[in-house]
Design a protein around this motif. Structure first.
Motif, PDB file in Angstrom:
ATOM      1  N   LEU A  56       0.830  -1.208   0.000  1.00 23.04           N
ATOM      2  CA  LEU A  56       0.000   0.000   0.000  1.00 23.04           C
ATOM      3  C   LEU A  56       0.865   1.259   0.000  1.00 23.04           C
ATOM      4  O   LEU A  56       1.910   1.298   0.665  1.00 23.04           O
ATOM      5  CB  LEU A  56      -0.911   0.003   1.239  1.00 23.04           C
ATOM      6  CG  LEU A  56      -1.893  -1.166   1.351  1.00 23.04           C
ATOM      7  CD1 LEU A  56      -2.587  -1.134   2.705  1.00 23.04           C
ATOM      8  CD2 LEU A  56      -2.913  -1.113   0.220  1.00 23.04           C
ATOM      9  N   PRO A  57       0.438   2.309  -0.706  1.00 22.32           N
ATOM     10  CA  PRO A  57       1.176   3.576  -0.675  1.00 22.32           C
ATOM     11  C   PRO A  57       1.178   4.166   0.741  1.00 22.32           C
ATOM     12  O   PRO A  57       0.181   4.043   1.468  1.00 22.32           O
ATOM     13  CB  PRO A  57       0.385   4.472  -1.633  1.00 22.32           C
ATOM     14  CG  PRO A  57      -0.438   3.544  -2.460  1.00 22.32           C
ATOM     15  CD  PRO A  57      -0.726   2.359  -1.606  1.00 22.32           C
ATOM     16  N   VAL A  58       2.288   4.791   1.115  1.00 18.30           N
ATOM     17  CA  VAL A  58       2.431   5.347   2.464  1.00 18.30           C
ATOM     18  C   VAL A  58       2.724   6.836   2.395  1.00 18.30           C
ATOM     19  O   VAL A  58       3.564   7.278   1.617  1.00 18.30           O
ATOM     20  CB  VAL A  58       3.551   4.624   3.238  1.00 18.30           C
ATOM     21  CG1 VAL A  58       3.763   5.276   4.605  1.00 18.30           C
ATOM     22  CG2 VAL A  58       3.233   3.149   3.402  1.00 18.30           C
ATOM     23  N   ILE A  59       2.011   7.600   3.219  1.00 12.08           N
ATOM     24  CA  ILE A  59       2.271   9.028   3.400  1.00 12.08           C
ATOM     25  C   ILE A  59       2.805   9.204   4.822  1.00 12.08           C
ATOM     26  O   ILE A  59       2.096   8.908   5.794  1.00 12.08           O
ATOM     27  CB  ILE A  59       0.991   9.867   3.219  1.00 12.08           C
ATOM     28  CG1 ILE A  59       0.431   9.703   1.807  1.00 12.08           C
ATOM     29  CG2 ILE A  59       1.261  11.332   3.524  1.00 12.08           C
ATOM     30  CD1 ILE A  59      -0.951  10.321   1.616  1.00 12.08           C
ATOM     31  N   LYS A  60       4.036   9.644   4.969  1.00 14.75           N
ATOM     32  CA  LYS A  60       4.623   9.827   6.289  1.00 14.75           C
ATOM     33  C   LYS A  60       4.545  11.304   6.662  1.00 14.75           C
ATOM     34  O   LYS A  60       5.120  12.151   5.963  1.00 14.75           O
ATOM     35  CB  LYS A  60       6.066   9.336   6.318  1.00 14.75           C
ATOM     36  CG  LYS A  60       6.179   7.824   6.100  1.00 14.75           C
ATOM     37  CD  LYS A  60       7.619   7.335   6.194  1.00 14.75           C
ATOM     38  CE  LYS A  60       7.676   5.824   5.996  1.00 14.75           C
ATOM     39  NZ  LYS A  60       9.057   5.287   6.103  1.00 14.75           N
ATOM     40  N   ALA A  61       3.819  11.579   7.736  1.00 17.28           N
ATOM     41  CA  ALA A  61       3.599  12.972   8.140  1.00 17.28           C
ATOM     42  C   ALA A  61       3.575  13.079   9.650  1.00 17.28           C
ATOM     43  O   ALA A  61       2.860  12.320  10.315  1.00 17.28           O
ATOM     44  CB  ALA A  61       2.282  13.486   7.558  1.00 17.28           C
TER      45      ALA A  61
END
Length: 306
Positions: A56-61
């Motif tokens: 799955l695509p990951v957005i790290k914030a």
């Protein structure tokens, strides 16, 4: 449904895995890699690692700021699902998914709104734990509730052990709510009752007061284990208590006094003794509590809290 999932610790992983089996997860939002261990090695969050395994695509914030909001907006999701992400969802992101956001919270709302519901519930001596799935709103954990479930845990379970059980049961509960939202049968109802609040624990919250009754001492040990850690002092030195249970039928022992047995180190409280089996002295690794006690000069005269 097309979802965005936000979460960070291991407790959020069961829900992510469960939802990935039956819904389209457009992206996973999680906190940035953290420096862990003595060597401070940058390590992805448990949720990031699970997302990678699931492809799955990951957005790290670190927080859901304008940049993260823009990334999520581009996904055009129908629903946001959040489990212990570690940051607030504010407008306009809060209203961006067509069905808003739902949150899996590890308490029976409105009890224990906030960051540490399991820990605070155990410290307070609650007999029943549980999970709630609710509609996320601007006010802290105050949205209408879709579903709750009382979840039994062992009477000696620590917060870490209880959270593991709650995480798996909560994953099923969340999946049921998402399915109901998808088919239009979901029914959220306002919270009923006076709320209580669960602030994040500090190091001081793990300090054991040996003059308190045994059930109070044990409740604090359970709630503070593994984080921030139950602890005391001996001869001015910190001592972390890692494993303990109430001692059955132990002979009277003054609060804070030690007595060694073959299997455990007994420490007196205001109304009984706590049987400690594993400890961690300051600057050292975890070790057998009796072995630690035998290695102390004047062990028979030791006093916890001194």
């Amino acid at each position: 449904m097309r979802l965005v999932f936000a979460g960070t610790p291991a407790a959020a992983v069961p829900t992510l895995r469960r939802l990935a089996t039956s819904h389209d997860i457009a992206a996973v939002v999680t906190r940035p890699d953290a420096a862990l261990g003595r060597r401070r090695v940058l390590t992805p969050s448990p949720v990031a690692q699970a997302a990678l395994e699931l492809g799955l695509p990951v957005i790290k914030a670190a927080r859901l700021d304008d940049a993260a909001t823009a990334e999520i907006a581009a996904l055009e999701v129908e629903l946001g699902v959040i489990v212990a992400y570690g940051g607030l969802v504010r407008e306009p992101l809060l209203s961006m998914p067509t069905s808003g956001w739902i949150n899996l919270h590890f308490s029976l709302l409105p009890a224990w709104r906030g960051a540490a519901p399991v820990q605070r519930a155990l410290i307070a001596g609650d007999d029943v734990l549980g999970a709630s799935v609710f509609q996320l709103v601007a006010e802290l954990d105050a949205g209408d509730v879709y579903a709750t479930r009382e979840i039994g845990v062992a009477e000696t379970a620590t917060a870490g052990e209880a959270l593991e059980t709650l995480a798996h049961d909560g994953a099923d509960l969340t999946a049921q709510v998402v399915d109901a939202i998808a088919d239009g049968t979901a029914d959220a109802r306002p919270q009923v009752g006076e709320p209580t609040f669960a602030a994040k624990l500090s190091h001081a919250d793990g300090l054991l007061d040996w003059n308190a009754p045994l059930d109070t001492v044990f409740a604090r040990f359970r709630g503070a284990t593994p984080e921030p850690g139950a602890h005391t002092t001996v001869g001015g030195q910190a001592l972390k208590v890692l494993e303990a249970v109430p001692a059955a039928d132990a002979e009277p022992l003054a609060p804070g006094r030690f007595r060694g047995t073959k299997k455990a180190l007994l420490i007196g409280t205001g109304s009984g003794a706590l049987a400690v089996t594993r400890v961690q002295p300051a600057g050292k690794g975890a070790m057998n509590a009796v072995d630690w006690w035998r290695g102390q000069r004047g062990g028979d005269e030791l006093q916890a809290g001194s």
